[in-house]
Scaffold this motif. Structure first.
Motif, PDB file in Angstrom:
ATOM      1  N   ALA A 143      40.950  47.070  36.325  1.00  0.00           N
ATOM      2  CA  ALA A 143      39.854  48.037  36.490  1.00  0.00           C
ATOM      3  C   ALA A 143      40.023  48.821  37.791  1.00  0.00           C
ATOM      4  O   ALA A 143      39.850  50.049  37.822  1.00  0.00           O
ATOM      5  N   ALA A 144      40.351  48.102  38.871  1.00  0.00           N
ATOM      6  CA  ALA A 144      40.537  48.770  40.157  1.00  0.00           C
ATOM      7  C   ALA A 144      41.747  49.695  40.123  1.00  0.00           C
ATOM      8  O   ALA A 144      41.709  50.818  40.659  1.00  0.00           O
ATOM      9  N   ARG A 145      42.810  49.252  39.493  1.00  0.00           N
ATOM     10  CA  ARG A 145      44.031  50.045  39.419  1.00  0.00           C
ATOM     11  C   ARG A 145      43.798  51.352  38.657  1.00  0.00           C
ATOM     12  O   ARG A 145      44.338  52.392  39.024  1.00  0.00           O
ATOM     13  N   ARG A 146      42.984  51.276  37.642  1.00  0.00           N
ATOM     14  CA  ARG A 146      42.690  52.475  36.849  1.00  0.00           C
ATOM     15  C   ARG A 146      41.598  53.334  37.467  1.00  0.00           C
ATOM     16  O   ARG A 146      41.317  54.431  36.971  1.00  0.00           O
ATOM     17  N   GLY A 147      40.965  52.841  38.531  1.00  0.00           N
ATOM     18  CA  GLY A 147      39.903  53.604  39.185  1.00  0.00           C
ATOM     19  C   GLY A 147      38.622  53.660  38.380  1.00  0.00           C
ATOM     20  O   GLY A 147      37.825  54.599  38.545  1.00  0.00           O
ATOM     21  N   LEU A 148      38.397  52.659  37.536  1.00  0.00           N
ATOM     22  CA  LEU A 148      37.166  52.643  36.739  1.00  0.00           C
ATOM     23  C   LEU A 148      35.975  52.273  37.620  1.00  0.00           C
ATOM     24  O   LEU A 148      36.045  51.322  38.400  1.00  0.00           O
ATOM     25  N   PRO A 149      34.880  53.006  37.513  1.00  0.00           N
ATOM     26  CA  PRO A 149      33.700  52.628  38.293  1.00  0.00           C
ATOM     27  C   PRO A 149      33.130  51.310  37.778  1.00  0.00           C
ATOM     28  O   PRO A 149      33.064  51.077  36.567  1.00  0.00           O
ATOM     29  N   VAL A 150      32.714  50.456  38.711  1.00  0.00           N
ATOM     30  CA  VAL A 150      32.230  49.116  38.373  1.00  0.00           C
ATOM     31  C   VAL A 150      30.784  48.971  38.817  1.00  0.00           C
ATOM     32  O   VAL A 150      30.428  49.322  39.947  1.00  0.00           O
ATOM     33  N   CYS A 151      29.960  48.447  37.922  1.00  0.00           N
ATOM     34  CA  CYS A 151      28.613  48.008  38.269  1.00  0.00           C
ATOM     35  C   CYS A 151      28.634  46.489  38.278  1.00  0.00           C
ATOM     36  O   CYS A 151      28.849  45.857  37.236  1.00  0.00           O
ATOM     37  N   ALA A 152      28.456  45.891  39.457  1.00  0.00           N
ATOM     38  CA  ALA A 152      28.494  44.436  39.585  1.00  0.00           C
ATOM     39  C   ALA A 152      27.111  43.854  39.365  1.00  0.00           C
ATOM     40  O   ALA A 152      26.109  44.417  39.810  1.00  0.00           O
ATOM     41  N   VAL A 153      27.079  42.724  38.690  1.00  0.00           N
ATOM     42  CA  VAL A 153      25.825  42.021  38.436  1.00  0.00           C
ATOM     43  C   VAL A 153      25.649  40.941  39.496  1.00  0.00           C
ATOM     44  O   VAL A 153      26.454  40.008  39.577  1.00  0.00           O
ATOM     45  N   ASP A 154      24.650  41.093  40.320  1.00  0.00           N
ATOM     46  CA  ASP A 154      24.289  40.180  41.408  1.00  0.00           C
ATOM     47  C   ASP A 154      25.235  40.298  42.590  1.00  0.00           C
ATOM     48  O   ASP A 154      24.812  40.468  43.726  1.00  0.00           O
ATOM     49  N   MET A 155      26.531  40.202  42.348  1.00  0.00           N
ATOM     50  CA  MET A 155      27.537  40.261  43.403  1.00  0.00           C
ATOM     51  C   MET A 155      28.871  40.596  42.748  1.00  0.00           C
ATOM     52  O   MET A 155      29.141  40.131  41.640  1.00  0.00           O
ATOM     53  N   PRO A 156      29.716  41.403  43.371  1.00  0.00           N
ATOM     54  CA  PRO A 156      31.053  41.582  42.797  1.00  0.00           C
ATOM     55  C   PRO A 156      31.727  40.214  42.630  1.00  0.00           C
ATOM     56  O   PRO A 156      31.731  39.398  43.559  1.00  0.00           O
ATOM     57  N   SER A 157      32.249  39.938  41.454  1.00  0.00           N
ATOM     58  CA  SER A 157      32.888  38.644  41.208  1.00  0.00           C
ATOM     59  C   SER A 157      33.956  38.386  42.253  1.00  0.00           C
ATOM     60  O   SER A 157      34.816  39.235  42.505  1.00  0.00           O
ATOM     61  N   GLY A 158      33.906  37.209  42.849  1.00  0.00           N
ATOM     62  CA  GLY A 158      34.837  36.849  43.906  1.00  0.00           C
ATOM     63  C   GLY A 158      34.222  36.858  45.279  1.00  0.00           C
ATOM     64  O   GLY A 158      34.786  36.294  46.213  1.00  0.00           O
ATOM     65  N   VAL A 159      33.049  37.495  45.450  1.00  0.00           N
ATOM     66  CA  VAL A 159      32.383  37.547  46.745  1.00  0.00           C
ATOM     67  C   VAL A 159      31.355  36.422  46.832  1.00  0.00           C
ATOM     68  O   VAL A 159      30.506  36.268  45.957  1.00  0.00           O
ATOM     69  N   ASP A 160      31.438  35.653  47.896  1.00  0.00           N
ATOM     70  CA  ASP A 160      30.509  34.549  48.136  1.00  0.00           C
ATOM     71  C   ASP A 160      29.171  35.111  48.599  1.00  0.00           C
ATOM     72  O   ASP A 160      29.090  35.814  49.609  1.00  0.00           O
ATOM     73  N   GLY A 161      28.110  34.796  47.875  1.00  0.00           N
ATOM     74  CA  GLY A 161      26.799  35.334  48.202  1.00  0.00           C
ATOM     75  C   GLY A 161      26.242  34.830  49.515  1.00  0.00           C
ATOM     76  O   GLY A 161      25.397  35.482  50.128  1.00  0.00           O
ATOM     77  N   ALA A 162      26.715  33.695  49.979  1.00  0.00           N
ATOM     78  CA  ALA A 162      26.213  33.132  51.228  1.00  0.00           C
ATOM     79  C   ALA A 162      26.932  33.675  52.447  1.00  0.00           C
ATOM     80  O   ALA A 162      26.349  33.746  53.537  1.00  0.00           O
ATOM     81  N   THR A 163      28.188  34.067  52.286  1.00  0.00           N
ATOM     82  CA  THR A 163      29.004  34.412  53.452  1.00  0.00           C
ATOM     83  C   THR A 163      29.623  35.794  53.424  1.00  0.00           C
ATOM     84  O   THR A 163      30.078  36.290  54.455  1.00  0.00           O
ATOM     85  N   GLY A 164      29.694  36.414  52.260  1.00  0.00           N
ATOM     86  CA  GLY A 164      30.388  37.691  52.128  1.00  0.00           C
ATOM     87  C   GLY A 164      31.890  37.560  52.037  1.00  0.00           C
ATOM     88  O   GLY A 164      32.590  38.561  51.893  1.00  0.00           O
ATOM     89  N   GLU A 165      32.410  36.348  52.086  1.00  0.00           N
ATOM     90  CA  GLU A 165      33.847  36.134  52.012  1.00  0.00           C
ATOM     91  C   GLU A 165      34.340  36.288  50.577  1.00  0.00           C
ATOM     92  O   GLU A 165      33.585  36.058  49.623  1.00  0.00           O
ATOM     93  N   VAL A 166      35.602  36.667  50.428  1.00  0.00           N
ATOM     94  CA  VAL A 166      36.198  36.836  49.107  1.00  0.00           C
ATOM     95  C   VAL A 166      37.010  35.598  48.759  1.00  0.00           C
ATOM     96  O   VAL A 166      37.851  35.153  49.544  1.00  0.00           O
ATOM     97  N   HIS A 167      36.735  35.050  47.589  1.00  0.00           N
ATOM     98  CA  HIS A 167      37.482  33.902  47.078  1.00  0.00           C
ATOM     99  C   HIS A 167      38.355  34.371  45.919  1.00  0.00           C
ATOM    100  O   HIS A 167      37.853  34.734  44.857  1.00  0.00           O
ATOM    101  N   GLY A 168      39.648  34.381  46.149  1.00  0.00           N
ATOM    102  CA  GLY A 168      40.549  34.888  45.130  1.00  0.00           C
ATOM    103  C   GLY A 168      40.614  36.398  45.201  1.00  0.00           C
ATOM    104  O   GLY A 168      41.104  36.964  46.176  1.00  0.00           O
ATOM    105  N   TYR A 169      40.072  37.061  44.190  1.00  0.00           N
ATOM    106  CA  TYR A 169      40.115  38.519  44.133  1.00  0.00           C
ATOM    107  C   TYR A 169      38.734  39.057  43.817  1.00  0.00           C
ATOM    108  O   TYR A 169      37.960  38.453  43.064  1.00  0.00           O
ATOM    109  N   ALA A 170      38.396  40.204  44.404  1.00  0.00           N
ATOM    110  CA  ALA A 170      37.140  40.898  44.084  1.00  0.00           C
ATOM    111  C   ALA A 170      37.435  42.383  43.958  1.00  0.00           C
ATOM    112  O   ALA A 170      38.073  42.970  44.835  1.00  0.00           O
ATOM    113  N   ALA A 171      36.969  42.984  42.873  1.00  0.00           N
ATOM    114  CA  ALA A 171      37.130  44.424  42.684  1.00  0.00           C
ATOM    115  C   ALA A 171      35.970  45.147  43.348  1.00  0.00           C
ATOM    116  O   ALA A 171      34.815  44.733  43.213  1.00  0.00           O
TER     117      ALA A 171
END
Length: 502
Positions: A143-171
């Motif tokens: 999705a990121a490579r193609r430049g598709l706009p993303v609407c994240a639900v609650d938090m972009p997948s991969g982002v820790d809601g408590a710390t803002g840190e990325v675990h693995g990959y986040a688009a």
């Protein structure tokens, strides 16, 4: 918490809020229905009707995705749903809402994006428990490579809601829809940079659930401290508005001058720069409404200046707030002057060299803190005093508890932490503040507010927010010298009660 609207909930606290809402009569299915509907509304409000790929995870975040897909399809949007895992493994409310989806469900993979114009990322939410990798990461990377706009639900997948840190990959998302209250990860970097526009949706959780949760963090906005701001009273005089002292350095004289100007602009009734005797003419020539007093040192006799020691200057109890560090120099003299200031038991702000001077003996500094104190390190100074390790919010809280001072850990995501665990995250600072001397202005602002009687935590929060608001008013081309002159317009807006924006 002073203002319930600005509280930040960790994923665990958000789960507790969900449980409390259910105990109060809301159903989990209803909350999920409201969350998914809010996502669908956000997509419809932001983009014209296009083809949407909704990526659903195996938990409740995926359930929100199924609801969003259903609402978008009902509005005649072309929708493709992809699921990470087996549909039969879904449980509870997520299984309920997945069953209401009448369309096909494709397996997760980059190929589901082939005809998509928009992506809804409902794979993992704020309570992420494992790194995003494998097919989920591959799909988000596509999705990121193609430049598709993303609407994240609650938090972009991969982002820790408590710390803002990325675990693995986040688009990176164009927008993120979260529910009830923001999470620390929405404001802390790198999460903040990945969320895009943040939309906070009401899904029917009553605010009363916060009474049983007692969250200890909030977003720093004027709502938290404006009621206690030290506006001058009609009967006030300059001595009633406090007397701030700023320690000046011998070589980097601009730093202390910026701090002194900021202390005066933010409302301190009197400001004195305590300058090395040899540099006294420089300070005296540059400052008019600010007093400059020479202090004794090895250079005093040679300069022919009548000078007292820094400790003698502080003997006057009316000098009730002291700022040390900007341009002071890393030396034994700076260290002894810090200890002299702390020994008074009055309000003290320590920045820059006043912190680095104790890098080899931080406990000597912490043991000397006996009164109101604010430490304002950037990451490098923080590491020299407290070491590394942990997310920013946790590190700031631990540092405050260890030092017994309020710790303002600077950055685009400044964290202000008190020894009792209370914390605020400041999110209004523009990139233009990344210029030499801006931290010296912040130090002076805090000192000026402390001089007027503001509590250390509130003074640090207020100064951080006004610092960001002043910079935002100026915009590109900002230099530190601009900031003190911008404070009156920020103060005027605050006094009128315009507490949002600059």
């Amino acid at each position: 918490m002073k203002n319930q609207e600005t509280v930040l909930l960790t994923p665990g606290e958000m789960a507790a809020a969900d449980r409390a809402a259910i105990a109060a009569g809301r159903s989990g299915a209803e909350l999920m229905q409201n969350a998914g509907a809010a996502v669908a509304r956000a997509v419809q409000a932001r983009w014209p009707r296009q083809r949407v790929a909704v990526l659903c995870g195996p938990g409740n975040n995926g359930g929100d995705g199924f609801v969003a897909a259903r609402h978008l399809a009902a509005a005649n949007w072309p929708v493709t749903v992809a699921l990470l895992g087996d549909r039969r493994a879904l449980k509870g409310d997520a299984a309920h809402h997945a069953a209401l989806w009448q369309g096909d469900v494709a397996p997760m993979g980059p190929d589901v994006l082939e005809d998509a114009d928009i992506v809804v990322d409902a794979i993992f939410g704020a309570g992420l428990a494992r790194p995003v990798e494998g097919v989920a990461a591959d799909t988000l990377r596509a999705a990121a490579r193609r430049g598709l706009p993303v609407c994240a639900v609650d938090m972009p997948s991969g982002v820790d809601g408590a710390t803002g840190e990325v675990h693995g990959y986040a688009a990176p998302a164009a927008c993120t829809v979260t529910f009830f209250r923001k999470k620390p990860g929405h404001l802390l970097l790198p999460g903040r940079a990945l969320c895009g526009d943040l939309i906070l949706a009401d899904i029917g959780i009553p605010p009363s659930v916060l009474d049983g949760i007692r969250p200890a963090a909030h977003e720093n906005t004027p709502a938290a401290w404006l009621d206690g701001f030290p506006w001058p009273r009609l009967e006030a005089h300059k001595y009633a508005r406090g007397h701030a002292v700023v320690l000046g350095g011998e070589v980097m004289t601009g730093a202390a001058r910026l701090s002194a100007l900021a202390a005066a602009r933010v409302g301190a009734g009197l400001v004195t720069v305590a300058a090395p005797a040899s540099a006294w003419p420089i300070y005296a020539a540059a400052l008019t409404g600010i007093m400059v007093l020479p202090i004794a040192g090895a250079d005093a006799a040679a300069a022919g200046q009548p000078a007292q020691s820094f400790a003698q200057l502080l003997a006057d109890p009316r000098k009730n707030a002291i700022a040390l560090g900007p341009g002071a120099g890393v030396s034994a003299a700076t260290r002894s002057q810090v200890l002299a200031a702390l020994a008074t038991g009055r309000a003290v702000v320590l920045d820059a060299d006043a912190l680095t001077a104790f890098a080899d003996a931080p406990d000597a500094l912490f043991d000397a803190i006996r009164g109101p104190c604010v430490l304002t390190p950037h990451e490098g100074e923080f590491g020299r005093l407290f070491g590394a390790g942990g997310d920013k919010l946790t590190r700031a809280r631990r540092a405050a508890a260890r030092s017994g001072a309020v710790v303002l850990l600077k950055g685009a995501d400044t964290v202000i932490a008190a020894p009792d665990g209370q914390a605020a995250i400041n999110a209004n600072a523009p990139p233009d503040l990344a210029t030499g001397g801006s931290g010296d202005v912040l130090t002076g602002m805090i000192a000026g507010l402390l001089a007027q009687g503001m509590a250390p935590f509130d003074a640090a929060c207020a100064a951080a927010w006004m610092h960001g608001a002043a910079a935002a008013r100026h915009g590109p081309g900002l230099i530190a010298e601009d900031l003190p002159g911008l404070l009156p317009s920020v103060l005027k807006r605050l006094k009128r009660g315009l507490t949002h924006g600059a």
